[in-house]
Write a protein that holds these residues in place. Sequence first.
Motif, PDB file in Angstrom:
ATOM      1  N   THR A 106      13.523  36.758 -93.105  1.00  0.00           N
ATOM      2  CA  THR A 106      14.823  36.585 -93.529  1.00  0.00           C
ATOM      3  C   THR A 106      15.226  35.310 -92.772  1.00  0.00           C
ATOM      4  OG1 THR A 106      15.813  38.098 -92.164  1.00  0.00           O
ATOM      5  CG2 THR A 106      15.181  38.932 -94.263  1.00  0.00           C
ATOM      6  N   VAL A 107      16.460  34.691 -93.187  1.00  0.00           N
ATOM      7  CA  VAL A 107      16.890  33.523 -92.619  1.00  0.00           C
ATOM      8  C   VAL A 107      17.596  34.028 -90.895  1.00  0.00           C
ATOM      9  CG1 VAL A 107      19.420  33.939 -93.510  1.00  0.00           C
ATOM     10  CG2 VAL A 107      18.892  31.497 -92.466  1.00  0.00           C
ATOM     11  N   GLN A 164      17.639  32.297 -98.765  1.00  0.00           N
ATOM     12  CA  GLN A 164      18.732  31.486 -98.311  1.00  0.00           C
ATOM     13  C   GLN A 164      17.776  30.143 -97.925  1.00  0.00           C
ATOM     14  OE1 GLN A 164      21.687  32.049 -97.499  1.00  0.00           O
ATOM     15  NE2 GLN A 164      21.994  33.794 -98.405  1.00  0.00           N
ATOM     16  N   GLU A 165      18.473  29.015 -97.957  1.00  0.00           N
ATOM     17  CA  GLU A 165      18.151  27.573 -97.685  1.00  0.00           C
ATOM     18  C   GLU A 165      18.051  27.426 -96.211  1.00  0.00           C
ATOM     19  OE1 GLU A 165      16.594  25.211 -99.781  1.00  0.00           O
ATOM     20  OE2 GLU A 165      17.118  26.699-101.369  1.00  0.00           O
ATOM     21  N   GLU A 208      26.893  28.741 -96.645  1.00  0.00           N
ATOM     22  CA  GLU A 208      27.452  30.037 -97.312  1.00  0.00           C
ATOM     23  C   GLU A 208      26.789  30.987 -96.003  1.00  0.00           C
ATOM     24  OE1 GLU A 208      25.903  27.752 -98.758  1.00  0.00           O
ATOM     25  OE2 GLU A 208      27.154  27.238-100.515  1.00  0.00           O
ATOM     26  N   PHE A 209      25.571  30.943 -95.587  1.00  0.00           N
ATOM     27  CA  PHE A 209      25.349  31.751 -94.542  1.00  0.00           C
ATOM     28  C   PHE A 209      25.797  31.818 -93.325  1.00  0.00           C
ATOM     29  CE2 PHE A 209      22.365  32.859 -91.216  1.00  0.00           C
ATOM     30  CZ  PHE A 209      21.977  34.269 -91.535  1.00  0.00           C
ATOM     31  N   PHE A 227      20.979  26.051 -91.380  1.00  0.00           N
ATOM     32  CA  PHE A 227      21.142  27.128 -92.479  1.00  0.00           C
ATOM     33  C   PHE A 227      22.238  26.519 -93.409  1.00  0.00           C
ATOM     34  CE2 PHE A 227      22.268  29.221 -88.674  1.00  0.00           C
ATOM     35  CZ  PHE A 227      23.431  29.429 -88.600  1.00  0.00           C
ATOM     36  N   SER A 228      22.350  26.985 -94.403  1.00  0.00           N
ATOM     37  CA  SER A 228      23.299  26.650 -95.475  1.00  0.00           C
ATOM     38  C   SER A 228      24.785  27.238 -95.101  1.00  0.00           C
ATOM     39  CB  SER A 228      23.219  27.459 -96.773  1.00  0.00           C
ATOM     40  OG  SER A 228      23.207  28.934 -96.767  1.00  0.00           O
ATOM     41  N   ASP A 240      15.003  36.106 -98.191  1.00  0.00           N
ATOM     42  CA  ASP A 240      15.949  36.598 -98.643  1.00  0.00           C
ATOM     43  C   ASP A 240      16.681  35.385 -99.346  1.00  0.00           C
ATOM     44  OD1 ASP A 240      16.608  35.290 -96.411  1.00  0.00           O
ATOM     45  OD2 ASP A 240      18.187  36.539 -95.684  1.00  0.00           O
ATOM     46  N   SER A 295      12.830  27.874 -98.338  1.00  0.00           N
ATOM     47  CA  SER A 295      13.632  29.227 -98.805  1.00  0.00           C
ATOM     48  C   SER A 295      13.213  30.246 -97.918  1.00  0.00           C
ATOM     49  CB  SER A 295      13.715  29.420-100.300  1.00  0.00           C
ATOM     50  OG  SER A 295      14.350  28.267-100.982  1.00  0.00           O
ATOM     51  N   THR A 296      14.023  31.104 -97.491  1.00  0.00           N
ATOM     52  CA  THR A 296      13.625  32.351 -96.545  1.00  0.00           C
ATOM     53  C   THR A 296      13.323  33.444 -97.620  1.00  0.00           C
ATOM     54  OG1 THR A 296      15.551  33.099 -96.116  1.00  0.00           O
ATOM     55  CG2 THR A 296      14.933  31.456 -94.640  1.00  0.00           C
TER      56      THR A 296
END
Length: 273
Positions: free
Chosen positions: A137-138, A86-87, A180-181, A177-178, A84, A81-82
């Motif tokens: 962050t991611v 985020q995966e 969502e991102f 990354f995910s 922020d 996880s970053t």
Amino acid sequence: MKTQTQSWLTTVGLFLVAILAFIGLNSFVIINPGEAGVLSILGKAQDGALLEGIHLKPPLISKVDIYDVTVQKFEVPAQSSTKDLQELSASFAINFRLDPTQVVEIRRKQGTLQNIVAKIVAPQTQESFKIAAARRTVEEAITKRDELKQDFDIALGGRLEKYGIVVLDTSVVDLTFSTEFSKAVEEKQIAEQRAQRAVYIAQEAAQEAEANVNRARGQAEAQRLVRETLTPELLQKQAIEKWDGKFPLVTGGGNVLPFINIDPAKLQTKPAM
């Protein structure tokens, strides 16, 4: 009887020669370049690695485990996880080699090379990636991949060194990354493009408005100059130059004399009686 005795002695002799040959062959071991050996006597690893060359060993009760100390390459996956939350998933290609002087400890604690990869390299890769990813962050992890890799290398190298594993190089094979991102990035790019388009339209409108103002100023200035140059005398001169020979019914004003609409043909002088 004598013949049987001689035959028996020959058989025994050959057997003893075979035993001696077997013992002789098992009394030394050759370690080739790029290898290191660990001598075990009755199952117990002995201190001191066997490096390149010929080495003696007790026959029958000893064994030498050979380790490849040349460069090894394995691809190891990792997730984290970053900053922020985020995966972030990655896959690292890791080039390493075993420290030849540490193979005895490796033999005692880890065993085979497969165990080293599964029990040491893979989990330490995961932990090192968590350290590097948690610092940014991611978006920073994606745009500043070199910095992410640098932090990962430092963390991984320090963790594996104590196990007798020397990290030579790493590379990020894949970084994902995910969803969502990914969707958020796409929406952000669309919003930025729209904002840039709006700025362009606003600038274009401002330039057009400025051009209109400049044109209006130019027209006003031209009219002002015309008014300053059109004196009554000049107007009268221009009127005379444009006169077509016909008198208007009434003209005048100011100091200009009125004209009477008289047919020029009637102005001809009649002959005297």
